[in-house]
Design a protein around this motif. Sequence first.
Motif, PDB file in Angstrom:
ATOM      1  N   VAL A  52       6.387   0.649  -1.437  1.00 10.01           N
ATOM      2  CA  VAL A  52       6.525  -0.807  -1.509  1.00 10.01           C
ATOM      3  C   VAL A  52       6.986  -1.302  -0.145  1.00 10.01           C
ATOM      4  N   THR A  53       6.208  -2.230   0.420  1.00 13.36           N
ATOM      5  CA  THR A  53       6.562  -2.806   1.717  1.00 13.36           C
ATOM      6  C   THR A  53       6.609  -4.320   1.621  1.00 13.36           C
ATOM      7  N   GLY A  54       7.292  -4.920   2.585  1.00 14.62           N
ATOM      8  CA  GLY A  54       7.365  -6.371   2.665  1.00 14.62           C
ATOM      9  C   GLY A  54       6.239  -6.908   3.525  1.00 14.62           C
ATOM     10  N   PRO A  55       6.205  -8.229   3.727  1.00 14.31           N
ATOM     11  CA  PRO A  55       5.130  -8.819   4.520  1.00 14.31           C
ATOM     12  C   PRO A  55       5.154  -8.372   5.982  1.00 14.31           C
ATOM     13  N   ASP A  56       6.329  -7.941   6.465  1.00  8.42           N
ATOM     14  CA  ASP A  56       6.434  -7.477   7.852  1.00  8.42           C
ATOM     15  C   ASP A  56       6.125  -5.993   7.993  1.00  8.42           C
ATOM     16  N   GLY A  57       5.805  -5.318   6.896  1.00  8.36           N
ATOM     17  CA  GLY A  57       5.482  -3.903   6.922  1.00  8.36           C
ATOM     18  C   GLY A  57       6.676  -2.984   6.727  1.00  8.36           C
ATOM     19  N   ALA A  58       7.877  -3.554   6.640  1.00 13.27           N
ATOM     20  CA  ALA A  58       9.080  -2.744   6.436  1.00 13.27           C
ATOM     21  C   ALA A  58       9.106  -2.222   4.999  1.00 13.27           C
ATOM     22  N   GLU A  59       9.489  -0.962   4.835  1.00 16.04           N
ATOM     23  CA  GLU A  59       9.535  -0.367   3.500  1.00 16.04           C
ATOM     24  C   GLU A  59      10.699  -0.947   2.705  1.00 16.04           C
ATOM     25  N   LEU A  60      10.380  -1.377   1.464  1.00 18.55           N
ATOM     26  CA  LEU A  60      11.385  -1.934   0.562  1.00 18.55           C
ATOM     27  C   LEU A  60      11.822  -0.917  -0.488  1.00 18.55           C
ATOM     28  N   GLY A  61      11.025   0.122  -0.689  1.00 21.70           N
ATOM     29  CA  GLY A  61      11.369   1.142  -1.671  1.00 21.70           C
ATOM     30  C   GLY A  61      10.149   1.917  -2.100  1.00 21.70           C
ATOM     31  N   ARG A  62      10.365   2.789  -3.086  1.00 17.42           N
ATOM     32  CA  ARG A  62       9.287   3.624  -3.618  1.00 17.42           C
ATOM     33  C   ARG A  62       9.435   3.732  -5.131  1.00 17.42           C
ATOM     34  N   ALA A  63       8.336   4.067  -5.771  1.00 16.16           N
ATOM     35  CA  ALA A  63       8.329   4.292  -7.220  1.00 16.16           C
ATOM     36  C   ALA A  63       7.329   5.408  -7.509  1.00 16.16           C
ATOM     37  N   ILE A  64       7.410   5.992  -8.693  1.00 17.71           N
ATOM     38  CA  ILE A  64       6.495   7.053  -9.120  1.00 17.71           C
ATOM     39  C   ILE A  64       5.822   6.602 -10.417  1.00 17.71           C
ATOM     40  N   THR A  65       4.496   6.800 -10.504  1.00 13.68           N
ATOM     41  CA  THR A  65       3.790   6.433 -11.731  1.00 13.68           C
ATOM     42  C   THR A  65       4.074   7.460 -12.821  1.00 13.68           C
ATOM     43  N   ASP A  66       4.044   6.992 -14.070  1.00 14.24           N
ATOM     44  CA  ASP A  66       4.276   7.886 -15.204  1.00 14.24           C
ATOM     45  C   ASP A  66       2.948   8.494 -15.664  1.00 14.24           C
ATOM     46  N   GLY A  67       2.950   9.126 -16.807  1.00 13.93           N
ATOM     47  CA  GLY A  67       1.763   9.782 -17.335  1.00 13.93           C
ATOM     48  C   GLY A  67       0.629   8.835 -17.672  1.00 13.93           C
ATOM     49  N   ASP A  68       0.916   7.539 -17.820  1.00 21.46           N
ATOM     50  CA  ASP A  68      -0.117   6.542 -18.111  1.00 21.46           C
ATOM     51  C   ASP A  68      -0.496   5.722 -16.890  1.00 21.46           C
ATOM     52  N   GLY A  69       0.012   6.096 -15.709  1.00 20.36           N
ATOM     53  CA  GLY A  69      -0.316   5.375 -14.491  1.00 20.36           C
ATOM     54  C   GLY A  69       0.517   4.125 -14.259  1.00 20.36           C
ATOM     55  N   PHE A  70       1.598   3.953 -15.012  1.00 17.60           N
ATOM     56  CA  PHE A  70       2.443   2.771 -14.863  1.00 17.60           C
ATOM     57  C   PHE A  70       3.687   3.098 -14.045  1.00 17.60           C
ATOM     58  N   PHE A  71       4.197   2.096 -13.363  1.00 19.16           N
ATOM     59  CA  PHE A  71       5.449   2.243 -12.631  1.00 19.16           C
ATOM     60  C   PHE A  71       6.254   0.967 -12.754  1.00 19.16           C
ATOM     61  N   ILE A  72       7.553   1.076 -12.496  1.00 22.27           N
ATOM     62  CA  ILE A  72       8.450  -0.079 -12.516  1.00 22.27           C
ATOM     63  C   ILE A  72       9.223  -0.089 -11.211  1.00 22.27           C
ATOM     64  N   PHE A  73       9.317  -1.256 -10.602  1.00 26.92           N
ATOM     65  CA  PHE A  73      10.072  -1.428  -9.367  1.00 26.92           C
ATOM     66  C   PHE A  73      10.968  -2.656  -9.517  1.00 26.92           C
ATOM     67  N   VAL A  74      12.238  -2.510  -9.171  1.00 24.20           N
ATOM     68  CA  VAL A  74      13.186  -3.629  -9.249  1.00 24.20           C
ATOM     69  C   VAL A  74      13.338  -4.219  -7.854  1.00 24.20           C
ATOM     70  N   PRO A  75      12.875  -5.466  -7.655  1.00 21.66           N
ATOM     71  CA  PRO A  75      12.961  -6.071  -6.321  1.00 21.66           C
ATOM     72  C   PRO A  75      14.377  -6.526  -5.996  1.00 21.66           C
ATOM     73  N   SER A  76      14.653  -6.611  -4.696  1.00 25.15           N
ATOM     74  CA  SER A  76      15.964  -7.099  -4.270  1.00 25.15           C
ATOM     75  C   SER A  76      15.852  -8.277  -3.312  1.00 25.15           C
ATOM     76  N   LEU A  77      14.669  -8.510  -2.761  1.00 23.88           N
ATOM     77  CA  LEU A  77      14.449  -9.615  -1.824  1.00 23.88           C
ATOM     78  C   LEU A  77      13.321 -10.508  -2.330  1.00 23.88           C
ATOM     79  N   PRO A  78      13.454 -11.827  -2.169  1.00 22.79           N
ATOM     80  CA  PRO A  78      12.401 -12.740  -2.632  1.00 22.79           C
ATOM     81  C   PRO A  78      11.275 -12.895  -1.611  1.00 22.79           C
ATOM     82  N   VAL A  79      10.640 -11.791  -1.263  1.00 20.29           N
ATOM     83  CA  VAL A  79       9.510 -11.796  -0.320  1.00 20.29           C
ATOM     84  C   VAL A  79       8.308 -11.175  -1.007  1.00 20.29           C
ATOM     85  N   ALA A  80       7.140 -11.367  -0.418  1.00 21.43           N
ATOM     86  CA  ALA A  80       5.931 -10.746  -0.964  1.00 21.43           C
ATOM     87  C   ALA A  80       6.102  -9.234  -0.940  1.00 21.43           C
ATOM     88  N   HIS A  81       5.697  -8.577  -2.002  1.00 17.80           N
ATOM     89  CA  HIS A  81       5.794  -7.123  -2.121  1.00 17.80           C
ATOM     90  C   HIS A  81       4.376  -6.538  -2.138  1.00 17.80           C
TER      91      HIS A  81
END
Length: 195
Positions: A52-81
């Motif tokens: 997960v990166t922001g509009p400036d290309g800086a990494e905001l975090g990472r997540a891993i998909t589950d067995g169904d291809g879904f992932f959850i990410f909790v944002p901390s900044l109100p920028v485009a992800h």
Amino acid sequence: MKHLILALVLIVAPLPALAHKVIAGVFPAGEAIEGEIGFSNGDMATNAEVVVTGPDGAELGRAITDGDGFFIFVPSLPVAHVFSVNLGAGHVAEVTMPADQVAEILGEAAPEGARSAMTEISQAAAAGDVTVATLTGTERQAIAEAVRDEIRPLRREIAAYKEHNGFQTILGGIGYIVGLFGLGFYLAARRKLEA
């Protein structure tokens, strides 16, 4: 002998590859962002790392998909992800959640210049132009989860249907039929000439 060589050439000839497209989507899920990554043939990306990166290309975090291809990410900044996944073999999935939607998840004001339809409706309601029914957070979350659970299988079925019944597949089938008829006519003509 010639027939044997022709048969070997036809057997060894390369067959067309069955291509599939990458599907990716993200949507608000309460206080988090839920996403789905997979292929249009119904195969989902399992245990894939989502960067997960922001509009400036800086990494905001990472997540891993589950067995169904879904992932959850909790944002901390109100920028485009921007969510991107390298699925190998040249398949890269990339999808963006706009800053105004992330701001709504965080309960903050959207950045300057970012306005969604929901923001416009909220402003119209505040001005008294529109009446909006209010739901509690629990009710919204329950409705969102129910809708997501119902849409997941439909999304996969539609993508798989598009993949299997594409125009290119139909033309490929017609090409094989024409090729087989051509081979049959060739062999019949050779037999007639030899007789």
